[in-house]
Design a protein around this motif. Structure first.
Motif, PDB file in Angstrom:
ATOM      1  N   LEU A  49      38.001 -25.279  41.620  1.00 25.25           N
ATOM      2  CA  LEU A  49      38.520 -25.582  42.948  1.00 25.25           C
ATOM      3  C   LEU A  49      39.790 -24.769  43.174  1.00 25.25           C
ATOM      4  N   SER A  50      39.882 -24.139  44.345  1.00 29.32           N
ATOM      5  CA  SER A  50      41.068 -23.340  44.636  1.00 29.32           C
ATOM      6  C   SER A  50      42.288 -24.237  44.832  1.00 29.32           C
ATOM      7  N   TRP A  51      43.458 -23.615  44.786  1.00 30.23           N
ATOM      8  CA  TRP A  51      44.704 -24.380  44.850  1.00 30.23           C
ATOM      9  C   TRP A  51      44.824 -25.168  46.150  1.00 30.23           C
ATOM     10  N   ASN A  52      44.225 -24.633  47.226  1.00 30.28           N
ATOM     11  CA  ASN A  52      44.305 -25.308  48.528  1.00 30.28           C
ATOM     12  C   ASN A  52      43.046 -26.120  48.834  1.00 30.28           C
ATOM     13  N   ALA A  53      42.175 -26.251  47.858  1.00 34.65           N
ATOM     14  CA  ALA A  53      40.950 -27.057  47.975  1.00 34.65           C
ATOM     15  C   ALA A  53      39.963 -26.522  48.991  1.00 34.65           C
ATOM     16  N   ARG A  54      40.088 -25.259  49.357  1.00 33.63           N
ATOM     17  CA  ARG A  54      39.181 -24.705  50.359  1.00 33.63           C
ATOM     18  C   ARG A  54      37.946 -24.057  49.756  1.00 33.63           C
ATOM     19  N   ASN A  55      38.018 -23.670  48.513  1.00 36.83           N
ATOM     20  CA  ASN A  55      36.906 -22.961  47.876  1.00 36.83           C
ATOM     21  C   ASN A  55      36.511 -23.658  46.584  1.00 36.83           C
ATOM     22  N   THR A  56      35.211 -23.710  46.341  1.00 34.50           N
ATOM     23  CA  THR A  56      34.708 -24.365  45.146  1.00 34.50           C
ATOM     24  C   THR A  56      33.650 -23.510  44.464  1.00 34.50           C
ATOM     25  N   TYR A  57      33.446 -23.822  43.216  1.00 32.97           N
ATOM     26  CA  TYR A  57      32.332 -23.279  42.448  1.00 32.97           C
ATOM     27  C   TYR A  57      31.722 -24.450  41.686  1.00 32.97           C
ATOM     28  N   TYR A  58      30.397 -24.509  41.660  1.00 33.34           N
ATOM     29  CA  TYR A  58      29.678 -25.471  40.824  1.00 33.34           C
ATOM     30  C   TYR A  58      28.599 -24.736  40.054  1.00 33.34           C
ATOM     31  N   SER A  59      28.453 -25.068  38.792  1.00 31.56           N
ATOM     32  CA  SER A  59      27.346 -24.500  38.039  1.00 31.56           C
ATOM     33  C   SER A  59      26.046 -25.136  38.535  1.00 31.56           C
ATOM     34  N   ASP A  60      24.965 -24.429  38.337  1.00 34.89           N
ATOM     35  CA  ASP A  60      23.666 -24.945  38.770  1.00 34.89           C
ATOM     36  C   ASP A  60      23.336 -26.273  38.096  1.00 34.89           C
ATOM     37  N   ARG A  61      23.872 -26.474  36.910  1.00 33.76           N
ATOM     38  CA  ARG A  61      23.561 -27.700  36.172  1.00 33.76           C
ATOM     39  C   ARG A  61      24.121 -28.950  36.845  1.00 33.76           C
ATOM     40  N   VAL A  62      25.178 -28.791  37.645  1.00 33.66           N
ATOM     41  CA  VAL A  62      25.821 -29.979  38.220  1.00 33.66           C
ATOM     42  C   VAL A  62      25.834 -29.974  39.740  1.00 33.66           C
ATOM     43  N   LYS A  63      25.437 -28.879  40.336  1.00 34.15           N
ATOM     44  CA  LYS A  63      25.499 -28.747  41.791  1.00 34.15           C
ATOM     45  C   LYS A  63      24.686 -29.856  42.451  1.00 34.15           C
ATOM     46  N   GLY A  64      25.300 -30.487  43.443  1.00 35.11           N
ATOM     47  CA  GLY A  64      24.631 -31.573  44.148  1.00 35.11           C
ATOM     48  C   GLY A  64      24.861 -32.944  43.535  1.00 35.11           C
ATOM     49  N   ARG A  65      25.378 -32.983  42.320  1.00 44.01           N
ATOM     50  CA  ARG A  65      25.633 -34.258  41.649  1.00 44.01           C
ATOM     51  C   ARG A  65      27.112 -34.501  41.388  1.00 44.01           C
ATOM     52  N   PHE A  66      27.855 -33.442  41.130  1.00 42.97           N
ATOM     53  CA  PHE A  66      29.282 -33.554  40.821  1.00 42.97           C
ATOM     54  C   PHE A  66      30.102 -33.030  41.999  1.00 42.97           C
ATOM     55  N   THR A  67      31.300 -33.616  42.180  1.00 40.56           N
ATOM     56  CA  THR A  67      32.222 -33.162  43.219  1.00 40.56           C
ATOM     57  C   THR A  67      33.614 -33.055  42.632  1.00 40.56           C
TER      58      THR A  67
END
Length: 122
Positions: A49-67
């Motif tokens: 998560l970017s410092w300003n919370a505007r950009n994220t990355y999720y691995s395919d293993r957790v995408k859609g389940r983790f925030t």
């Protein structure tokens, strides 16, 4: 040396939820990430998560389940984990990170906390 402390892990059944928290002495202005190390495997970046919370990355293993989220006033980083699976069993860590569309890497100089254990049973 940055002080990092993760909390919120535990043992849950598959399909359950947990919310991890992380506090760090160097937080303001830093991109942050969650990393995990399953038993016998290498540590992997799962959410950034970017410092300003505007950009994220999720691995395919957790995408859609983790925030991933953060509270910059309280210097806290969170990871809401839903629909947990046995393969999510790991030690979870937070750290400063660099990331892009396809990667989430820790800033090794930041240091690591003790981590928090997540165990998911089937």
């Amino acid at each position: 040396q940055v002080q990092v402390r993760e909390s919120g892990g535990g043992s849950v059944q598959a399909g359950g939820s947990l919310r991890l928290s992380c506090t760090a002495s160097a937080f303001a202005g830093a991109h942050m990430g969650w990393f995990r190390q399953p038993p016998g495997k290498e540590r992997e970046g799962i959410a950034c998560l970017s410092w300003n919370a505007r950009n994220t990355y999720y691995s395919d293993r957790v995408k859609g389940r983790f925030t991933i989220s953060r509270d910059n006033v309280k210097s806290l980083l969170y990871l809401q984990m839903n629909d947990l699976k046995p393969e999510d069993t790991a030690m979870y860590y937070c750290a400063a990170a660099s990331f892009g569309n396809s990667y989430c890497h820790p800033e090794e100089s930041y240091g690591w906390g003790q981590g928090t254990q997540v165990t998911v049973s089937s």
